[in-house]
Design a protein around this motif. Structure first.
Motif, PDB file in Angstrom:
ATOM      1  N   THR A 134     -17.534  14.150   3.880  1.00 26.53           N
ATOM      2  CA  THR A 134     -16.618  13.123   3.404  1.00 26.53           C
ATOM      3  C   THR A 134     -16.282  12.195   4.573  1.00 26.53           C
ATOM      4  OG1 THR A 134     -15.663  14.516   1.676  1.00 26.53           O
ATOM      5  CG2 THR A 134     -14.320  12.680   2.454  1.00 26.53           C
ATOM      6  N   TYR A 135     -16.378  10.908   4.331  1.00 28.42           N
ATOM      7  CA  TYR A 135     -16.113   9.902   5.368  1.00 28.42           C
ATOM      8  C   TYR A 135     -14.784   9.207   5.055  1.00 28.42           C
ATOM      9  CZ  TYR A 135     -20.708  10.840   7.123  1.00 28.42           C
ATOM     10  OH  TYR A 135     -21.807  11.481   7.665  1.00 28.42           O
ATOM     11  N   LEU A 136     -13.900   9.269   6.020  1.00 31.29           N
ATOM     12  CA  LEU A 136     -12.560   8.718   5.859  1.00 31.29           C
ATOM     13  C   LEU A 136     -12.402   7.483   6.733  1.00 31.29           C
ATOM     14  CD1 LEU A 136     -10.926  12.174   6.370  1.00 31.29           C
ATOM     15  CD2 LEU A 136     -10.497  10.864   4.303  1.00 31.29           C
ATOM     16  N   CYS A 137     -11.982   6.379   6.145  1.00 32.60           N
ATOM     17  CA  CYS A 137     -11.581   5.265   6.987  1.00 32.60           C
ATOM     18  C   CYS A 137     -10.098   5.460   7.327  1.00 32.60           C
ATOM     19  CB  CYS A 137     -11.806   3.925   6.302  1.00 32.60           C
ATOM     20  SG  CYS A 137     -10.845   3.645   4.808  1.00 32.60           S
ATOM     21  N   ALA A 138      -9.704   4.914   8.453  1.00 31.15           N
ATOM     22  CA  ALA A 138      -8.319   5.062   8.890  1.00 31.15           C
ATOM     23  C   ALA A 138      -7.945   3.854   9.726  1.00 31.15           C
ATOM     24  CB  ALA A 138      -8.142   6.346   9.699  1.00 31.15           C
ATOM     25  N   MET A 139      -6.682   3.518   9.739  1.00 28.15           N
ATOM     26  CA  MET A 139      -6.257   2.351  10.500  1.00 28.15           C
ATOM     27  C   MET A 139      -4.803   2.458  10.907  1.00 28.15           C
ATOM     28  SD  MET A 139      -7.012  -0.163   7.301  1.00 28.15           S
ATOM     29  CE  MET A 139      -8.602   0.608   6.992  1.00 28.15           C
ATOM     30  N   LYS A 140      -4.467   1.730  11.966  1.00 26.18           N
ATOM     31  CA  LYS A 140      -3.083   1.706  12.417  1.00 26.18           C
ATOM     32  C   LYS A 140      -2.782   0.380  13.078  1.00 26.18           C
ATOM     33  CE  LYS A 140      -3.352   3.866  17.026  1.00 26.18           C
ATOM     34  NZ  LYS A 140      -2.299   3.132  17.750  1.00 26.18           N
ATOM     35  N   SER A 141      -1.514   0.074  13.140  1.00 25.05           N
ATOM     36  CA  SER A 141      -1.106  -1.163  13.819  1.00 25.05           C
ATOM     37  C   SER A 141      -0.788  -0.865  15.271  1.00 25.05           C
ATOM     38  CB  SER A 141       0.090  -1.779  13.099  1.00 25.05           C
ATOM     39  OG  SER A 141       1.123  -0.838  12.975  1.00 25.05           O
ATOM     40  N   GLY A 142      -0.803  -1.887  16.099  1.00 23.16           N
ATOM     41  CA  GLY A 142      -0.532  -1.702  17.504  1.00 23.16           C
ATOM     42  C   GLY A 142       0.902  -1.268  17.731  1.00 23.16           C
ATOM     43  N   GLY A 143       1.107  -0.380  18.679  1.00 23.10           N
ATOM     44  CA  GLY A 143       2.460   0.050  19.005  1.00 23.10           C
ATOM     45  C   GLY A 143       2.978   1.165  18.130  1.00 23.10           C
ATOM     46  N   TYR A 144       2.244   1.535  17.097  1.00 19.68           N
ATOM     47  CA  TYR A 144       2.653   2.621  16.227  1.00 19.68           C
ATOM     48  C   TYR A 144       1.582   3.699  16.229  1.00 19.68           C
ATOM     49  CZ  TYR A 144       6.291  -0.415  14.408  1.00 19.68           C
ATOM     50  OH  TYR A 144       7.371  -1.232  14.300  1.00 19.68           O
ATOM     51  N   GLN A 145       2.008   4.919  16.035  1.00 17.10           N
ATOM     52  CA  GLN A 145       1.065   6.024  16.022  1.00 17.10           C
ATOM     53  C   GLN A 145       0.725   6.517  14.629  1.00 17.10           C
ATOM     54  OE1 GLN A 145      -0.720   7.065  18.647  1.00 17.10           O
ATOM     55  NE2 GLN A 145       0.229   5.195  19.380  1.00 17.10           N
ATOM     56  N   LYS A 146       1.423   6.015  13.633  1.00 18.64           N
ATOM     57  CA  LYS A 146       1.133   6.443  12.264  1.00 18.64           C
ATOM     58  C   LYS A 146      -0.216   5.880  11.856  1.00 18.64           C
ATOM     59  CE  LYS A 146       2.599   5.822   7.497  1.00 18.64           C
ATOM     60  NZ  LYS A 146       3.611   5.233   6.589  1.00 18.64           N
ATOM     61  N   VAL A 147      -1.132   6.760  11.501  1.00 18.52           N
ATOM     62  CA  VAL A 147      -2.450   6.366  11.038  1.00 18.52           C
ATOM     63  C   VAL A 147      -2.489   6.496   9.526  1.00 18.52           C
ATOM     64  CG1 VAL A 147      -4.915   6.905  11.095  1.00 18.52           C
ATOM     65  CG2 VAL A 147      -3.564   7.054  13.196  1.00 18.52           C
ATOM     66  N   THR A 148      -2.959   5.476   8.855  1.00 16.89           N
ATOM     67  CA  THR A 148      -3.080   5.486   7.404  1.00 16.89           C
ATOM     68  C   THR A 148      -4.541   5.675   7.041  1.00 16.89           C
ATOM     69  OG1 THR A 148      -1.176   4.015   7.203  1.00 16.89           O
ATOM     70  CG2 THR A 148      -2.614   4.226   5.283  1.00 16.89           C
ATOM     71  N   PHE A 149      -4.812   6.706   6.254  1.00 22.00           N
ATOM     72  CA  PHE A 149      -6.171   7.057   5.864  1.00 22.00           C
ATOM     73  C   PHE A 149      -6.481   6.567   4.451  1.00 22.00           C
ATOM     74  CE2 PHE A 149      -7.894  10.042   9.015  1.00 22.00           C
ATOM     75  CZ  PHE A 149      -6.768  10.319   9.768  1.00 22.00           C
ATOM     76  N   GLY A 150      -7.780   6.307   4.219  1.00 18.23           N
ATOM     77  CA  GLY A 150      -8.265   6.134   2.868  1.00 18.23           C
ATOM     78  C   GLY A 150      -8.445   7.505   2.224  1.00 18.23           C
ATOM     79  N   THR A 151      -8.837   7.495   0.967  1.00 16.36           N
ATOM     80  CA  THR A 151      -8.992   8.765   0.249  1.00 16.36           C
ATOM     81  C   THR A 151     -10.243   9.519   0.662  1.00 16.36           C
ATOM     82  OG1 THR A 151     -10.091   7.612  -1.549  1.00 16.36           O
ATOM     83  CG2 THR A 151      -7.739   8.018  -1.807  1.00 16.36           C
TER      84      THR A 151
END
Lengths: 111, 114
Positions: free
Chosen positions: A86-103
């Motif tokens: 399973t391949y997950l994309c993930a992204m975050k904004s600068g200065g924050y550590q919370k990573v938001t993943f796709g399904t």
């Protein structure tokens, strides 16, 4: 609407095919874009990350980011059965550590 | 250890019970993250520690969830009055510092609430 949208698949391809995996996102603050691979009953492992827009290549893997379209892609060349995961994309904004993943998109490469 | 270690690997508990999940990060990693992954979903952020302090706990779903990292290394995720909806894989990750994008994940603790 989810911040990150990813087609869950499954995606089934023959060995040797070029695989294209994609995600769209809605948060324009995202600056770091990652792709993780997750085998069954294992934790995700980082494949590639990209800062801002552009392309990045690593062996058989190429990551593309188009911030203007809020669209990211991962291409796998000469796919192998061992790429089945399973391949997950993930992204975050600068200065924050919370990573938001796709399904995650489940990929099967058939020998 | 060589990687992020999570214990137990599996935990079955009865509804209403209290559980503790442990994460032992890679030695020297100051940043530690907890995520929850439900079946067919991507990991969902719960909490981030930088050293001993919780720098961002915005992902904790409610006050039944709590996490600590008293000495800046091992972390424990605590869930009170478990509910069936808490059933998921709880993943821990660590990284060298807040500016390091590469976080290394453990194999997770599969929690089942019956």
């Amino acid at each position: 609407q989810k911040e990150v949208e990813q087609d869950p698949g499954p995606l089934s391809v023959p060995e040797g095919a070029i695989v294209s995996l994609n995600c769209t996102y809605s948060n324009s603050a995202f600056q770091y874009f990652m792709w993780y691979r997750q085998y069954s009953r294992k934790g995700p492992e980082l494949l590639m990350y990209t800062y801002s827009s552009g392309n990045k290549e690593d062996g058989r893997f190429t990551a593309q980011v188009d911030k203007s379209s809020k669209y990211i892609s991962l291409f796998i060349r000469d796919s192998q059965p061992s790429d089945s995961a399973t391949y997950l994309c993930a992204m975050k904004s600068g200065g924050y550590q919370k990573v938001t993943f796709g399904t995650g998109t489940k990929l099967q490469v058939i020998p | 250890g060589a990687g992020v270690s999570q214990t137990p690997s599996n935990k079955v508990t009865e509804k209403g019970k209290y559980v503790e999940l442990r994460c032992d990060p890679i030695s020297g990693h100051t940043a530690l993250y907890w995520y929850r992954q439900s079946l067919g979903q991507g990991p969902e952020f719960l909490i981030y520690f930088q050293g001993t302090g919780a720098a961002d706990d915005s992902g904790l779903p409610n006050d039944r969830f709590f996490a600590v990292r008293p000495e800046g290394s091992v972390s424990t995720l605590k869930i009170q009055r478990t509910e069936r909806g808490d059933s998921a894989v709880y993943l821990c990750a660590s990284s060298l510092g807040h500016s390091n994008t590469e976080a290394f994940f453990g194999q997770g603790t599969r929690l089942t609430v019956v």
